[in-house]
Design a protein around this motif. Structure first.
Motif, PDB file in Angstrom:
ATOM      1  N   SER A 433       0.835  -1.192   0.000  1.00  0.00           N
ATOM      2  CA  SER A 433       0.000   0.000   0.000  1.00  0.00           C
ATOM      3  C   SER A 433       0.872   1.245   0.000  1.00  0.00           C
ATOM      4  CB  SER A 433      -0.917   0.012   1.232  1.00  0.00           C
ATOM      5  OG  SER A 433      -1.529   1.269   1.410  1.00  0.00           O
ATOM      6  N   SER A 434       0.330   2.345  -0.562  1.00  0.00           N
ATOM      7  CA  SER A 434       1.038   3.617  -0.519  1.00  0.00           C
ATOM      8  C   SER A 434       1.156   4.128   0.904  1.00  0.00           C
ATOM      9  CB  SER A 434       0.316   4.642  -1.393  1.00  0.00           C
ATOM     10  OG  SER A 434       0.313   4.227  -2.745  1.00  0.00           O
ATOM     11  N   LEU A 435       0.370   3.555   1.820  1.00  0.00           N
ATOM     12  CA  LEU A 435       0.424   3.964   3.225  1.00  0.00           C
ATOM     13  C   LEU A 435       1.459   3.179   4.021  1.00  0.00           C
ATOM     14  CD1 LEU A 435      -3.413   4.270   3.956  1.00  0.00           C
ATOM     15  CD2 LEU A 435      -1.796   6.130   3.542  1.00  0.00           C
ATOM     16  N   GLY A 436       2.241   2.354   3.312  1.00  0.00           N
ATOM     17  CA  GLY A 436       3.205   1.500   4.005  1.00  0.00           C
ATOM     18  C   GLY A 436       4.184   2.264   4.884  1.00  0.00           C
ATOM     19  N   GLU A 437       4.580   3.479   4.451  1.00  0.00           N
ATOM     20  CA  GLU A 437       5.525   4.282   5.226  1.00  0.00           C
ATOM     21  C   GLU A 437       4.926   4.727   6.553  1.00  0.00           C
ATOM     22  OE1 GLU A 437       8.653   5.199   4.742  1.00  0.00           O
ATOM     23  OE2 GLU A 437       8.862   4.011   2.917  1.00  0.00           O
ATOM     24  N   TYR A 438       3.617   4.803   6.612  1.00  0.00           N
ATOM     25  CA  TYR A 438       2.946   5.285   7.827  1.00  0.00           C
ATOM     26  C   TYR A 438       2.420   4.144   8.696  1.00  0.00           C
ATOM     27  CZ  TYR A 438       2.929   9.444   4.859  1.00  0.00           C
ATOM     28  OH  TYR A 438       3.289  10.476   4.039  1.00  0.00           O
ATOM     29  N   TYR A 439       2.237   2.970   8.091  1.00  0.00           N
ATOM     30  CA  TYR A 439       1.572   1.867   8.779  1.00  0.00           C
ATOM     31  C   TYR A 439       2.329   1.418  10.016  1.00  0.00           C
ATOM     32  CZ  TYR A 439      -0.784  -2.640   9.400  1.00  0.00           C
ATOM     33  OH  TYR A 439      -1.479  -3.697   9.914  1.00  0.00           O
ATOM     34  N   LYS A 440       3.648   1.382   9.922  1.00  0.00           N
ATOM     35  CA  LYS A 440       4.444   0.851  11.053  1.00  0.00           C
ATOM     36  C   LYS A 440       4.314   1.695  12.308  1.00  0.00           C
ATOM     37  CE  LYS A 440       8.776   3.150   9.706  1.00  0.00           C
ATOM     38  NZ  LYS A 440       8.162   3.988   8.648  1.00  0.00           N
ATOM     39  N   ASP A 441       3.957   2.965  12.142  1.00  0.00           N
ATOM     40  CA  ASP A 441       3.820   3.858  13.298  1.00  0.00           C
ATOM     41  C   ASP A 441       2.361   4.096  13.674  1.00  0.00           C
ATOM     42  OD1 ASP A 441       6.663   4.621  13.693  1.00  0.00           O
ATOM     43  OD2 ASP A 441       6.437   5.377  11.649  1.00  0.00           O
ATOM     44  N   SER A 442       1.441   3.388  13.013  1.00  0.00           N
ATOM     45  CA  SER A 442       0.018   3.622  13.255  1.00  0.00           C
ATOM     46  C   SER A 442      -0.420   3.077  14.614  1.00  0.00           C
ATOM     47  CB  SER A 442      -0.813   2.962  12.147  1.00  0.00           C
ATOM     48  OG  SER A 442      -2.193   3.049  12.438  1.00  0.00           O
ATOM     49  N   ARG A 443      -1.195   3.896  15.333  1.00  0.00           N
ATOM     50  CA  ARG A 443      -1.720   3.476  16.635  1.00  0.00           C
ATOM     51  C   ARG A 443      -3.174   3.030  16.525  1.00  0.00           C
ATOM     52  NH1 ARG A 443      -2.617   6.625  20.584  1.00  0.00           N
ATOM     53  NH2 ARG A 443      -2.063   5.248  22.289  1.00  0.00           N
ATOM     54  N   ASN A 444      -3.600   2.596  15.352  1.00  0.00           N
ATOM     55  CA  ASN A 444      -4.970   2.129  15.183  1.00  0.00           C
ATOM     56  C   ASN A 444      -5.268   1.075  16.244  1.00  0.00           C
ATOM     57  OD1 ASN A 444      -7.295   0.570  14.235  1.00  0.00           O
ATOM     58  ND2 ASN A 444      -7.071   1.723  12.340  1.00  0.00           N
ATOM     59  N   LEU A 445      -6.232   1.351  17.095  1.00  0.00           N
ATOM     60  CA  LEU A 445      -6.479   0.499  18.255  1.00  0.00           C
ATOM     61  C   LEU A 445      -6.998  -0.875  17.873  1.00  0.00           C
ATOM     62  CD1 LEU A 445      -7.962   3.028  20.824  1.00  0.00           C
ATOM     63  CD2 LEU A 445      -5.590   2.467  20.304  1.00  0.00           C
ATOM     64  N   LYS A 446      -7.496  -1.023  16.654  1.00  0.00           N
ATOM     65  CA  LYS A 446      -7.933  -2.345  16.207  1.00  0.00           C
ATOM     66  C   LYS A 446      -6.739  -3.193  15.797  1.00  0.00           C
ATOM     67  CE  LYS A 446     -11.494  -4.581  13.449  1.00  0.00           C
ATOM     68  NZ  LYS A 446     -12.645  -4.396  12.545  1.00  0.00           N
ATOM     69  N   ARG A 447      -5.652  -2.544  15.416  1.00  0.00           N
ATOM     70  CA  ARG A 447      -4.441  -3.272  15.037  1.00  0.00           C
ATOM     71  C   ARG A 447      -3.540  -3.508  16.236  1.00  0.00           C
ATOM     72  NH1 ARG A 447       0.949  -2.522  13.114  1.00  0.00           N
ATOM     73  NH2 ARG A 447       0.975  -0.333  13.734  1.00  0.00           N
ATOM     74  N   ILE A 448      -3.406  -2.512  17.098  1.00  0.00           N
ATOM     75  CA  ILE A 448      -2.514  -2.618  18.249  1.00  0.00           C
ATOM     76  C   ILE A 448      -3.342  -2.914  19.490  1.00  0.00           C
ATOM     77  CG2 ILE A 448      -0.740  -1.465  19.602  1.00  0.00           C
ATOM     78  CD1 ILE A 448       0.053  -1.945  16.721  1.00  0.00           C
ATOM     79  N   PHE A 540      -4.411  11.627  11.177  1.00  0.00           N
ATOM     80  CA  PHE A 540      -4.984  10.448  10.522  1.00  0.00           C
ATOM     81  C   PHE A 540      -4.740  10.558   9.019  1.00  0.00           C
ATOM     82  CE2 PHE A 540      -8.589   8.481   8.250  1.00  0.00           C
ATOM     83  CZ  PHE A 540      -8.442   7.165   8.671  1.00  0.00           C
ATOM     84  N   ILE A 541      -4.164   9.526   8.413  1.00  0.00           N
ATOM     85  CA  ILE A 541      -3.824   9.533   6.986  1.00  0.00           C
ATOM     86  C   ILE A 541      -4.491   8.354   6.295  1.00  0.00           C
ATOM     87  CG2 ILE A 541      -1.938   9.390   5.313  1.00  0.00           C
ATOM     88  CD1 ILE A 541      -0.117  10.670   7.348  1.00  0.00           C
ATOM     89  N   ARG A 542      -5.075   8.620   5.152  1.00  0.00           N
ATOM     90  CA  ARG A 542      -5.721   7.575   4.346  1.00  0.00           C
ATOM     91  C   ARG A 542      -5.482   7.883   2.871  1.00  0.00           C
ATOM     92  NH1 ARG A 542     -10.133   9.991   2.038  1.00  0.00           N
ATOM     93  NH2 ARG A 542     -11.059  11.769   3.154  1.00  0.00           N
ATOM     94  N   MET A 543      -5.872   6.945   1.991  1.00  0.00           N
ATOM     95  CA  MET A 543      -5.808   7.199   0.565  1.00  0.00           C
ATOM     96  C   MET A 543      -6.968   8.116   0.164  1.00  0.00           C
ATOM     97  SD  MET A 543      -3.111   5.704  -0.218  1.00  0.00           S
ATOM     98  CE  MET A 543      -3.219   6.139  -1.957  1.00  0.00           C
ATOM     99  N   ALA A 544      -6.705   9.031  -0.751  1.00  0.00           N
ATOM    100  CA  ALA A 544      -7.738   9.967  -1.192  1.00  0.00           C
ATOM    101  C   ALA A 544      -8.765   9.264  -2.069  1.00  0.00           C
ATOM    102  CB  ALA A 544      -7.097  11.126  -1.952  1.00  0.00           C
ATOM    103  N   THR A 545      -9.997   9.772  -2.054  1.00  0.00           N
ATOM    104  CA  THR A 545     -11.043   9.232  -2.916  1.00  0.00           C
ATOM    105  C   THR A 545     -10.851   9.743  -4.342  1.00  0.00           C
ATOM    106  OG1 THR A 545     -12.551  11.094  -2.515  1.00  0.00           O
ATOM    107  CG2 THR A 545     -12.636   9.240  -0.960  1.00  0.00           C
ATOM    108  N   THR A 546     -11.575   9.134  -5.272  1.00  0.00           N
ATOM    109  CA  THR A 546     -11.478   9.560  -6.672  1.00  0.00           C
ATOM    110  C   THR A 546     -11.853  11.021  -6.833  1.00  0.00           C
ATOM    111  OG1 THR A 546     -12.048   7.309  -7.355  1.00  0.00           O
ATOM    112  CG2 THR A 546     -12.270   9.046  -9.012  1.00  0.00           C
ATOM    113  N   GLU A 547     -12.895  11.459  -6.151  1.00  0.00           N
ATOM    114  CA  GLU A 547     -13.324  12.848  -6.237  1.00  0.00           C
ATOM    115  C   GLU A 547     -12.291  13.786  -5.642  1.00  0.00           C
ATOM    116  OE1 GLU A 547     -15.668  16.169  -7.108  1.00  0.00           O
ATOM    117  OE2 GLU A 547     -15.645  14.112  -7.874  1.00  0.00           O
ATOM    118  N   GLU A 548     -11.680  13.398  -4.535  1.00  0.00           N
ATOM    119  CA  GLU A 548     -10.643  14.226  -3.917  1.00  0.00           C
ATOM    120  C   GLU A 548      -9.432  14.361  -4.833  1.00  0.00           C
ATOM    121  OE1 GLU A 548     -11.330  13.507   0.886  1.00  0.00           O
ATOM    122  OE2 GLU A 548     -10.266  11.994  -0.300  1.00  0.00           O
TER     123      GLU A 548
END
Length: 624
Positions: A433-448, A540-548
């Motif tokens: 994913s393009s978010l790979g650079e951010y994933y390792k530092d993510s504190r998403n409580l469902k993941r951690i 919070f970082i995510r992939m942009a939508t098509t419209e965005e």
């Protein structure tokens, strides 16, 4: 406690001389004496779990009984709801052997030198306590000492036992002789039991047409049309099927598929289904019914052999309000009732009853009919004073953030500031994913799940915060895309959320070519006369939508620079001042507009008027 005064664990097959109180030598394969036989039958005063495991007796020829019935008395008398009851007609040679009858009495006693016959041609091999062994090690060890080559079919673990099948009588007899011939790493002898068996369930052929007709009539008798309810509890023992010698076992793929086809064809409006007491251990076939019987509200799966709550994921399409799972092994996996209810309700959020007990009403925010989300209304500041303060702060902050050197951001954070980064939860490989650079530092409580790890991922103090921000990819934010909402403001605190899009800039000749979206909550306190100091930063970082993506970077954006107004010629400086006065934009944005139009004042004014009419010039362009 054994006769010699020694205590044995439940699975202790280390061979050793057996010495009784009379000083006799090692057991030589003779029939048990009466007291030992009584203990094996569970008649000793100690109740369950007395001695009698033949694995503790030294057997000079290594001959052991080839039946589950030859296990020690504890396994014979312990209640196990997931094992079929012992029937007197099964394994007569085991009963004769327990009664001390040898092979020569003509009563079917089984000795190692006699062949075992199976009408089906199949034999089931069982290794008690085999779960603890690695499959490769166990299969290889057996093949190394087995005198006949064989192929294990349908190797699987059931409770603590390992089972597999062979379809060769010579191999079955050879495997029987392997019992107690292998010593594991703990010094225990490996038991091997072999029994005649029906073919493995996955090899069973489809039901015959006449059997299907009887099954359909049986299901019709068990169907309550007034309640749209079908009761298939313990269907294998239904007298109508038993009288026709029809064996319906719902843990067999073909049998379950036959039932599902009948339900799909004749009762697709079914709302209640009872599948209890059918030895079901997988729900793959039942999952096919989710789309075919969409109105099902009540499901009874009690008294089966479901071992994992993950099986329930296959049924999540049903909007169940009542579910029965009691007396399944999976119920023992949870530390308490609350965890059990939470895991089940995660799959079925509308559930009102579990195992016959009422649950608290679910909290739901879903709607039955599709609803169009209203469009965003833009920024909300509260007052013009707050608006000017926030826009000035964001212009300064992101001018530094996108400059390539984020170290000056130290001045924007409080000494005790904290920052957290979060990305959306995903089960896919984050490196793709393009978010790979951010994933390792993510504190998403469902993941951690680990609270210690959550704390470590939280950045504390301004030095650690800015050091972390410097490690993130270099970016360019589209300030024109920013939407700002003030959450709270008092004389001593200002909290606001800023959302927008950005892209990563080329680094070392590489570009990710992807536009991302972000939402950031700043909690700030007053600093100086008219500044803000960040005490908490949630990104919070995510992939942009098509419209965005389509709307991103359309309006002209100023290029970050340490000097907002570089040296200009005298005519250019006069033109810039005049354009800024006429347009109302600050010098930085006015210069950008003139440069993009090659310092053509009239064309720049025309483009400015067009973009302003379309609402594509952000508020920050007018902050002076």
């Amino acid at each position: 406690m054994a006769e010699g005064g020694h205590y044995y664990s439940e699975h202790d097959d280390r061979t050793a001389p057996f010495r009784n109180s009379k000083g006799r030598g090692a057991h030589k394969g003779r029939g048990f004496d009466r007291s030992r036989r009584d203990r094996q039958r569970g008649n000793h005063a100690g109740g369950f779990g007395g001695p009698g495991n033949r694995g503790r007796l030294k057997d000079t020829d290594g001959d052991v009984a080839m039946s589950d019935g030859s296990q020690d008395s504890r396994s014979q008398h312990r209640f196990n709801p997931y094992v079929p009851p012992f029937r007197k007609g099964d394994g007569r040679f085991d009963r004769d052997r327990r009664q001390g009858r040898g092979a020569g009495n003509g009563r079917g006693g089984f000795r190692g030198d006699r062949n075992m016959n199976s009408r089906s041609g199949w034999y089931k091999v069982t290794v008690p306590h085999g779960k603890k062994y690695d499959k490769k090690w166990l299969v290889t060890a057996l093949q190394n000492i087995c005198s006949v080559s064989y192929t294990p079919v349908h190797y699987h673990v059931d409770h603590n036992r390992v089972h597999f099948f062979v379809d060769d009588s010579a191999a079955a007899n050879a495997l029987h002789k392997c019992s107690h011939k292998i010593t594991d790493s703990d010094g225990f002898k490996v038991e091997v039991h072999v029994n005649p068996s029906a073919p493995p369930s996955f090899l069973q052929s489809d039901l015959k047409p006449e059997h299907l007709e009887h099954l359909k009539q049986c299901m019709a008798k068990r169907f309550d049309g007034s309640q749209q309810a079908l009761d298939l509890n313990n269907i294998r023992t239904d007298p109508d099927l038993v009288s026709q010698n029809i064996d319906i076992i719902l843990n067999r793929k073909t049998n379950m598929e036959a039932v599902i086809k009948i339900i799909e064809k004749y009762i697709p409006e079914l709302t209640c289904l009872n599948l209890s007491n059918n030895r079901i251990h997988k729900l793959d076939e039942l999952a096919d019914l989710v789309t075919k019987v969409p109105n099902l509200k009540t499901l009874n799966l009690s008294s089966n052999e479901l071992k994992s709550d993950r099986e329930l994921d296959k049924l999540k399409g049903w909007k169940l309000v009542e579910l029965w799972l009691n007396r399944n092994p999976l119920c023992e996996l949870f530390k308490d009732q609350a965890a059990y209810i939470s895991a089940v309700r995660q799959r079925f959020p509308r559930l009102l009853k579990l195992d016959g007990h009422d649950l608290p009403p679910p909290i739901g925010f879903d709607v039955e009919t599709p609803t169009t989300i209203p469009p965003c209304k833009g920024s909300c500041f509260g007052t013009d004073e707050i608006k000017a303060l926030i826009l000035r702060f964001l212009q300064q902050y992101y001018s530094i953030y996108d400059s390539g050197n984020r170290q000056p951001l130290l001045d924007a954070y409080h000494d005790g500031a904290s920052l957290s980064l979060t990305t959306p939860y995903s089960t896919q490989n984050p490196s793709r994913s393009s978010l790979g650079e951010y994933y390792k530092d993510s504190r998403n409580l469902k993941r951690i799940k680990d609270s210690t790890m959550r704390f470590r991922l939280l950045k504390h103090t301004r030095l650690n915060v800015v050091a972390f921000l410097n490690e993130l990819p270099k970016t360019q934010h589209d300030i024109a895309s920013f939407t700002i909402d003030v959450n709270t403001y008092t004389n001593t605190l200002l909290s606001f959320t800023v959302s927008g899009v950005f892209k990563e800039v080329v680094v070392d000749g590489k570009s990710r070519e992807s536009t991302m979206a972000f939402s950031r909550v700043f909690i700030t306190v007053p600093a100086g006369n008219s500044g803000l100091c960040i005490v908490n930063d949630q990104l919070f970082i995510r992939m942009a939508t098509t419209e965005e993506i389509r709307r991103a970077f359309v309006a002209p954006a100023p290029t970050p620079s340490s000097s907002p107004v570089p040296t200009l010629t005298a005519p250019q400086q006069e033109m810039l001042t005049a354009f800024s006065l006429k347009s109302g934009m600050n010098l930085e944005w006015s210069q950008k507009c003139l440069q993009d139009n090659e310092w053509d004042f009239n064309r720049a004014a025309q483009i400015f008027t067009q973009l302003k009419t379309e609402g594509k010039i952000p508020d920050v362009a007018f902050v002076k």
